[in-house]
Design a protein around this motif. Structure first.
Motif, PDB file in Angstrom:
ATOM      1  N   ASP A 133      34.973  64.547  57.515  1.00  0.00           N
ATOM      2  CA  ASP A 133      35.956  63.286  57.316  1.00  0.00           C
ATOM      3  C   ASP A 133      35.520  62.363  57.925  1.00  0.00           C
ATOM      4  N   SER A 134      33.969  62.116  57.725  1.00  0.00           N
ATOM      5  CA  SER A 134      33.198  61.103  58.282  1.00  0.00           C
ATOM      6  C   SER A 134      33.048  60.369  57.404  1.00  0.00           C
ATOM      7  N   TYR A 135      32.382  58.127  57.671  1.00  0.00           N
ATOM      8  CA  TYR A 135      33.087  58.075  56.589  1.00  0.00           C
ATOM      9  C   TYR A 135      31.212  57.600  55.733  1.00  0.00           C
ATOM     10  N   GLU A 136      30.115  58.727  55.826  1.00  0.00           N
ATOM     11  CA  GLU A 136      29.185  59.126  55.095  1.00  0.00           C
ATOM     12  C   GLU A 136      29.066  59.990  54.005  1.00  0.00           C
ATOM     13  N   ALA A 137      30.156  60.825  54.310  1.00  0.00           N
ATOM     14  CA  ALA A 137      30.581  61.265  53.256  1.00  0.00           C
ATOM     15  C   ALA A 137      31.258  61.221  52.416  1.00  0.00           C
ATOM     16  N   LYS A 138      32.751  60.495  52.517  1.00  0.00           N
ATOM     17  CA  LYS A 138      33.696  59.703  51.868  1.00  0.00           C
ATOM     18  C   LYS A 138      32.496  58.878  50.968  1.00  0.00           C
ATOM     19  N   MET A 139      31.637  58.028  51.191  1.00  0.00           N
ATOM     20  CA  MET A 139      30.655  56.885  50.935  1.00  0.00           C
ATOM     21  C   MET A 139      30.064  57.910  50.235  1.00  0.00           C
ATOM     22  N   MET A 140      29.449  58.561  50.005  1.00  0.00           N
ATOM     23  CA  MET A 140      28.750  59.683  49.063  1.00  0.00           C
ATOM     24  C   MET A 140      29.604  60.242  47.711  1.00  0.00           C
ATOM     25  N   LEU A 141      30.633  60.776  48.414  1.00  0.00           N
ATOM     26  CA  LEU A 141      31.650  61.226  47.295  1.00  0.00           C
ATOM     27  C   LEU A 141      31.980  60.148  46.323  1.00  0.00           C
ATOM     28  N   GLU A 142      32.422  59.077  46.941  1.00  0.00           N
ATOM     29  CA  GLU A 142      33.326  58.149  45.850  1.00  0.00           C
ATOM     30  C   GLU A 142      31.635  57.054  45.656  1.00  0.00           C
ATOM     31  N   MET A 143      30.776  57.768  45.742  1.00  0.00           N
ATOM     32  CA  MET A 143      29.361  57.333  45.469  1.00  0.00           C
ATOM     33  C   MET A 143      29.190  58.411  43.610  1.00  0.00           C
ATOM     34  N   ALA A 144      29.428  58.777  44.287  1.00  0.00           N
ATOM     35  CA  ALA A 144      29.002  60.758  43.592  1.00  0.00           C
ATOM     36  C   ALA A 144      30.233  60.459  42.146  1.00  0.00           C
ATOM     37  N   GLY A 145      31.777  60.100  42.261  1.00  0.00           N
ATOM     38  CA  GLY A 145      32.475  60.121  41.369  1.00  0.00           C
ATOM     39  C   GLY A 145      32.346  58.985  40.664  1.00  0.00           C
ATOM     40  N   ALA A 146      31.853  57.477  40.876  1.00  0.00           N
ATOM     41  CA  ALA A 146      31.327  56.515  40.179  1.00  0.00           C
ATOM     42  C   ALA A 146      30.161  56.313  39.434  1.00  0.00           C
ATOM     43  N   ILE A 147      29.564  57.274  39.770  1.00  0.00           N
ATOM     44  CA  ILE A 147      28.373  57.191  39.077  1.00  0.00           C
ATOM     45  C   ILE A 147      28.070  58.748  37.254  1.00  0.00           C
ATOM     46  N   MET A 148      29.204  59.143  37.702  1.00  0.00           N
ATOM     47  CA  MET A 148      29.568  60.532  36.600  1.00  0.00           C
ATOM     48  C   MET A 148      30.660  60.619  36.276  1.00  0.00           C
TER      49      MET A 148
END
Length: 545
Positions: A133-148
């Motif tokens: 639920d951390s902000y860092e985790a959410k940002m990483m997940l969002e970036m990974a989705g955008a990259i793929m």
């Protein structure tokens, strides 16, 4: 005992070991990599010298997602203290060797596909972010989705490697290793197809965001043919270490040593004889003598000597460099194509595509394996030579291509010359001159360069020298016969409007200055005069000794 299959065209370590192909043990490279501990390192070597295979070997050894002990059983690395490091770290492995495209968008897409392959491989680590639920985790997940995403913009691809490294550090609690094979291939492709200015910032960010100030990164190792600096890629890194053919580190890791070559050939019923040495030997890597591994492997597979390495792919920079070379460059090249070494000023610190100077052109030839360094004289100069007959043949093909020469006509022309059929020789020579006028017009002493390039065809039958002191002066070209019954030939060139006068002057210069001193047997002295597409010849045959 049945012979093992040869891994011709296979550069994946796991496949070679699992399928029991013949393997030359280069696993000590893993020890060197771990011992030196460079934060960011680049090893430059010619194409087809084992870069991809070695990088896949390091990946297989370190990758925490694998169990590779069986693959490394019996290899040298397992007899060292570093055996305990096997499968101990997350690894991001990218090979850009096939990242070539005609347009910027297509090139970015090829790079994205390569990176997304690693995202898919580490899907479990990415999915784990959904549980946090951390902000860092959410940002990483969002970036990974955008990259793929299928339509991911270049700005997302730029960040892709850096983001993945951070995801892996968070998931495993261990800083990952980054391996990028043939990192310079996409950059060179952008130069080749003329859209580099559109992607300069993309390359800077792609590499810089992965390795500059990324506290998730443990070590990064890159391989390529040359160093690229214009995008400030390397200034982005934290104290990068570049290992060129000058360095002793990694010296025996790429290419085959004499012992390795001998063992390989003997395993397939072949001998390491003088013919093999002349064809594939001659490279110096950090003071270690090595053979061309691709050519030796193909020779062992096929059983006959051929020009295997030079046929693997075209090198547009090599051709462009020779086509645009300065007169000073060609003077030194004159000597090289006779088989002799020459001292040149060179740099290995920049790509010729970025700075088209003689310094970087010589450096390109060394980095690309077309020349080898026999002695480093100081920080800015070295003695270089063409390493072997295989590369000499490639230079002949390149010079012929630049000049517009038909190789069959070339062979016919020199056959006439060796048989003393001078009229037929000159007729064929005239045809070649006419077909090469675009090249001729571009160079001040183009006729000399053209003839010298053609003379490379005669290696083995003749000792070819250019501008070498003889008698009371220096002849333009001397062909000293190595075979009984073949005449030696001396050629002097003149250029101007009055062809009759100039060709006579050229012949007189040969005779008056006794350029034939030191030669024995029949000698054909040839005076050549040129003016654009027009040329004329006069000759005289003399006998000595």
């Amino acid at each position: 005992m049945a012979r093992k299959k040869l891994p011709v065209g296979i550069d994946d370590f796991s496949e070679i070991r699992r399928k029991n192909f013949y393997f030359v043990d280069k696993s000590r490279m893993i020890q060197e990599f771990l011992e030196m501990g460079d934060k960011v390192a680049l090893v430059t070597r010619p194409r087809r010298f084992g870069k991809t295979l070695n990088m896949s070997m390091i990946r297989e050894f370190l990758d925490i997602t694998k169990d590779s002990r069986e693959l490394f059983e019996g290899l040298a690395i397992m007899d060292t203290e570093y055996a305990a490091s096997i499968n101990s770290r997350p690894v991001v492995f990218l090979t850009f060797k096939n990242c070539r495209a005609c347009t910027p968008s297509d090139l970015v897409e090829t790079i994205k596909r390569e990176i997304c392959g690693e995202y898919i491989r580490y899907e479990q680590a990415i999915r784990a972010l959904e549980k946090e639920d951390s902000y860092e985790a959410k940002m990483m997940l969002e970036m990974a989705g955008a990259i793929m995403a299928p339509a991911a913009p270049p700005v997302k691809v730029e960040a892709a490697v850096g983001v993945l490294l951070r995801i892996l550090k968070k998931y495993y609690g261990i800083s990952p290793v980054l391996l990028i094979d043939e990192y310079d291939q996409p950059v060179m492709s952008s130069y080749e197809y003329g859209y580099h200015d559109q992607l300069g910032t993309f390359f800077t960010n792609l590499y810089g965001m992965a390795m500059k100030g990324n506290d998730a990164l443990d070590q990064a190792l890159l391989t390529g043919v040359q160093r690229v600096v214009k995008e400030s890629i390397f200034s982005q890194f934290n104290n990068p270490k570049v290992y060129t053919v000058f360095n002793r580190q990694y010296a025996s890791c790429f290419g085959l040593t004499q012992e390795e070559t001998q063992d390989l050939l003997e395993a397939y019923g072949l001998e390491l004889n003088e013919a093999v040495r002349r064809k594939y030997d001659g490279y110096q890597m950090g003071g270690v003598e090595v053979y061309n591994p691709w050519s030796v492997l193909n020779y062992a597979d096929n059983g006959f000597l051929d020009n295997y390495w030079v046929n693997t792919s075209a090198n547009f920079l090599i051709r462009k460099g020779l086509k645009d070379a300065t007169r000073d460059f060609w003077k030194d090249f004159d000597i090289l194509v006779t088989g002799e070494p020459v001292r040149v000023w060179l740099t290995l610190d920049t790509s010729y595509a970025e700075r088209d100077s003689d310094y970087s052109l010589w450096g390109l030839f060394v980095n690309a394996g077309y020349l080898t360094v026999t002695e480093r004289t100081d920080a800015d100069s070295a003695v270089v030579k063409i390493p072997n007959e295989e590369v000499m043949a490639e230079f002949r093909n390149i010079v012929s291509e630049i000049s517009g020469i038909n190789n069959q006509n070339l062979n016919r022309m020199f056959d006439c010359l060796m048989k003393k059929d001078m009229e037929r020789f000159f007729s064929l020579y005239e045809e070649l001159v006419i077909s090469c006028t675009s090249y001729m017009d571009a160079k001040e002493n183009a006729y000399h360069m053209l003839f010298l390039g053609m003379c490379m065809t005669l290696r083995g039958s003749y000792k070819v020298t250019s501008n070498i002191e003889a008698g009371y002066g220096r002849s333009d070209i001397t062909l000293e016969s190595k075979m009984a019954g073949y005449p030696s030939i001396i050629v002097e060139f003149k250029q101007g409007k009055n062809l009759e006068k100039l060709k006579a002057q050229a012949l007189k210069q040969i005779l008056d200055n006794r350029y034939y001193a030191g030669l024995c047997g029949n000698i054909i002295c040839v005076g050549m005069a040129h003016d654009g597409k027009r040329c004329s010849m006069v000759y005289e045959t003399i006998s000595t000794c």
